[in-house]
Design a protein around this motif. Structure first.
Motif, PDB file in Angstrom:
ATOM      1  N   ASN A   1       0.814  -1.211   0.000  1.00  0.00           N
ATOM      2  CA  ASN A   1       0.000   0.000   0.000  1.00  0.00           C
ATOM      3  C   ASN A   1       0.851   1.266   0.000  1.00  0.00           C
ATOM      4  OD1 ASN A   1       0.382  -1.199   2.729  1.00  0.00           O
ATOM      5  ND2 ASN A   1      -0.489   0.735   3.434  1.00  0.00           N
TER       6      ASN A   1
ATOM      7  N   THR B   1       1.825   2.766  -3.372  1.00  0.00           N
ATOM      8  CA  THR B   1       0.782   3.454  -4.142  1.00  0.00           C
ATOM      9  C   THR B   1       0.712   4.936  -3.780  1.00  0.00           C
ATOM     10  OG1 THR B   1      -1.025   3.117  -2.546  1.00  0.00           O
ATOM     11  CG2 THR B   1      -0.570   1.323  -4.109  1.00  0.00           C
TER      12      THR B   1
ATOM     13  N   ARG C   1       2.368   6.708  -9.842  1.00  0.00           N
ATOM     14  CA  ARG C   1       1.869   6.193 -11.125  1.00  0.00           C
ATOM     15  C   ARG C   1       2.981   5.882 -12.108  1.00  0.00           C
ATOM     16  NH1 ARG C   1      -1.213   8.821  -8.161  1.00  0.00           N
ATOM     17  NH2 ARG C   1      -3.481   8.537  -8.111  1.00  0.00           N
TER      18      ARG C   1
ATOM     19  N   GLY D   1      -3.269  -3.110  -3.210  1.00  0.00           N
ATOM     20  CA  GLY D   1      -3.819  -1.760  -3.190  1.00  0.00           C
ATOM     21  C   GLY D   1      -3.711  -1.107  -1.821  1.00  0.00           C
ATOM     22  N   GLU D   2      -4.526  -0.102  -1.597  1.00  0.00           N
ATOM     23  CA  GLU D   2      -4.495   0.632  -0.334  1.00  0.00           C
ATOM     24  C   GLU D   2      -5.287  -0.084   0.753  1.00  0.00           C
ATOM     25  OE1 GLU D   2      -3.201   2.743   1.384  1.00  0.00           O
ATOM     26  OE2 GLU D   2      -2.212   4.270   0.180  1.00  0.00           O
TER      27      GLU D   2
ATOM     28  N   ASP E   1     -11.653   3.574  -0.652  1.00  0.00           N
ATOM     29  CA  ASP E   1     -11.327   4.489  -1.748  1.00  0.00           C
ATOM     30  C   ASP E   1     -11.840   5.908  -1.501  1.00  0.00           C
ATOM     31  OD1 ASP E   1      -9.878   2.804  -3.551  1.00  0.00           O
ATOM     32  OD2 ASP E   1     -11.760   1.818  -4.092  1.00  0.00           O
TER      33      ASP E   1
ATOM     34  N   TYR F   1      -7.091  10.077   0.057  1.00  0.00           N
ATOM     35  CA  TYR F   1      -6.869   9.650  -1.331  1.00  0.00           C
ATOM     36  C   TYR F   1      -7.441  10.642  -2.346  1.00  0.00           C
ATOM     37  CZ  TYR F   1      -5.996   5.255   1.144  1.00  0.00           C
ATOM     38  OH  TYR F   1      -5.530   4.295   1.999  1.00  0.00           O
TER      39      TYR F   1
ATOM     40  N   THR G   1      -8.338   7.052  -6.310  1.00  0.00           N
ATOM     41  CA  THR G   1      -8.092   5.605  -6.306  1.00  0.00           C
ATOM     42  C   THR G   1      -9.377   4.818  -6.581  1.00  0.00           C
ATOM     43  OG1 THR G   1      -8.514   5.335  -3.927  1.00  0.00           O
ATOM     44  CG2 THR G   1      -6.269   5.908  -4.581  1.00  0.00           C
TER      45      THR G   1
ATOM     46  N   PHE H   1      -9.259   1.035  -5.775  1.00  0.00           N
ATOM     47  CA  PHE H   1      -8.658  -0.252  -5.447  1.00  0.00           C
ATOM     48  C   PHE H   1      -9.706  -1.336  -5.202  1.00  0.00           C
ATOM     49  CE2 PHE H   1      -4.917   2.444  -4.413  1.00  0.00           C
ATOM     50  CZ  PHE H   1      -4.056   1.858  -5.328  1.00  0.00           C
TER      51      PHE H   1
END
Length: 385
Positions: free
Chosen positions: A203, A206, A212, A242-243, A247, A252, A256, A258
């Motif tokens: 996580n 990310t 990115r 993912g996180e 989301d 965030y 996101t 995820f």
């Protein structure tokens, strides 16, 4: 006399500046996506240039390899990713890096500067009939390369075939040097120029305004962080968790998705476990930064990612005849076994920030040993088939 001294100091300054600005390979090379028939080389140069790799089998002739995109060879760049294909299985190769600095790049004239060549290095393609493999797995180093080096050496990195970094090797990514300083440079120092590491994104990877762009450091032919890799009769499955928070969590900023990404991976895994390649593997090892179950309170937002894994993946995991899963994330070592957790049909090593797992598979026997930074054995077990 003063003029002589000043002239001498001026000459030293010029020589120092020239030396400081000399054209070099400043990161790498390291291997990625090594298979029976291909390998990817990643390296950087200190200034923009034109680079290639020369590869030869032991005793054979060297061939040049470039990255070509739509008819153009990569040039006037510092970050180099070169994929070499059509290799022979179970074969020893040598390779070296070559590069020419580009001093000036005009539409109708290219002016080259210094030319540099690295020493020859070695790697071997895997044997598709192999029944043995040794690998190391650790996670959550959070930009501590010295500790990473100690744990790798403690686990016998010199005799391992592969190394898995199971997430959170950095805190976040907002500088192109961060992955190198956090773990890649140390990996190159110890092993990565001759055998690959596999990155399992955590996580923390990310996070940051450059997150990115992280994929270029660990290039995949599929374009995905997740995937499956067959080494002899061993199948490795890598997930991208993912996180950890929902989301829509404020931090965030709506950037996101995820939950959707994990749904995508669950669908992919459902197809994979029905494939011939998966079913025919003697051993099935899963890497995921998140463990499959959480101990956190249900209202803790940091539970969300793990709970999504539990809901979407655990039923598939339990159908998939997994032999071993290795995770991290919690910063606390744990061995999760079916004897203790009736929702599991497979064992899970959850590494801490201070532990490393060494797995040796030979035929029908898997031996696992987990140690901490003090050299203490946390867990040792054998699985036989």
């Amino acid at each position: 006399m003063k003029k002589i001294v000043f002239c001498f100091l001026g000459l030293l300054a010029v020589l120092y500046t020239a030396s400081a600005q000399s054209y070099t390979f400043n990161h790498g090379p390291y291997l990625q996506e090594l298979s029976e028939h291909a390998v990817t080389f990643v390296f950087t140069t200190s200034d923009k240039g034109f680079s290639w790799v020369e590869v030869k089998p032991d005793g054979g002739e060297a061939e040049r390899h470039y990255t070509v995109r739509n008819g153009l060879r990569d040039a006037y760049n510092t970050f180099n990713v070169i994929r070499v294909e059509n290799l022979r299985p179970d074969t020893r190769y040598q390779y070296r890096l070559c590069s020419k600095q580009i001093a000036d790049f005009q539409p109708y004239k290219v002016t080259f500067g210094d030319s540099i060549v690295s020493p020859w290095r070695r790697f071997s393609t895997p044997d598709p009939k192999a029944t043995a493999c040794s690998f190391i797995a650790l996670s959550d180093m959070h930009q501590q390369p010295d500790k990473l080096g100690r744990l790798l050496n403690q686990a016998g990195v010199g005799s391992a075939d592969m190394i898995f970094y199971v997430g959170d090797m950095m805190n976040y990514y907002d500088n192109e040097e961060t992955p190198f300083r956090s773990f890649i440079d140390k990996s190159v120092e110890l092993f990565a120029s001759e055998k690959p590491f596999v990155l399992v994104r955590g996580n923390h990877e990310t996070r940051g305004n450059m997150a990115r762009e992280y994929a270029r450091y660990v290039p995949k032919s599929s374009g995905k962080y997740y995937g499956a890799y067959r080494v002899g009769d061993i199948m490795f499955i890598v997930f991208d968790c993912g996180e950890d928070k929902p989301d829509d969590f404020w931090v965030y900023a709506g950037l996101t998705d995820f939950d959707g990404y994990r749904t995508e991976q669950a669908a992919w895994f459902g197809e994979l476990i029905r494939s011939k390649a998966y079913k025919s593997a003697k051993w099935r090892i899963v890497m995921n930064h998140f463990p499959p179950l959480s101990h956190m309170e249900s209202d803790n937002p940091e539970r969300h990612g793990i709970q999504d894994i539990t809901d979407k993946f655990l039923p598939l995991y339990n159908q998939a005849k997994i032999d071993l899963m290795i995770s991290g994330h919690t910063h606390a070592y744990e061995f999760m076994s079916p004897d203790k957790y009736d929702r599991l049909t497979f064992p899970v090593i959850v590494n801490s920030t201070e532990s490393v797992a060494r797995i040796d598979i030979d035929g029908r026997t898997l031996k696992a040993k987990v140690t901490d930074t003090g050299g203490n054995t946390l867990k040792e077990f054998t699985i036989s088939k």
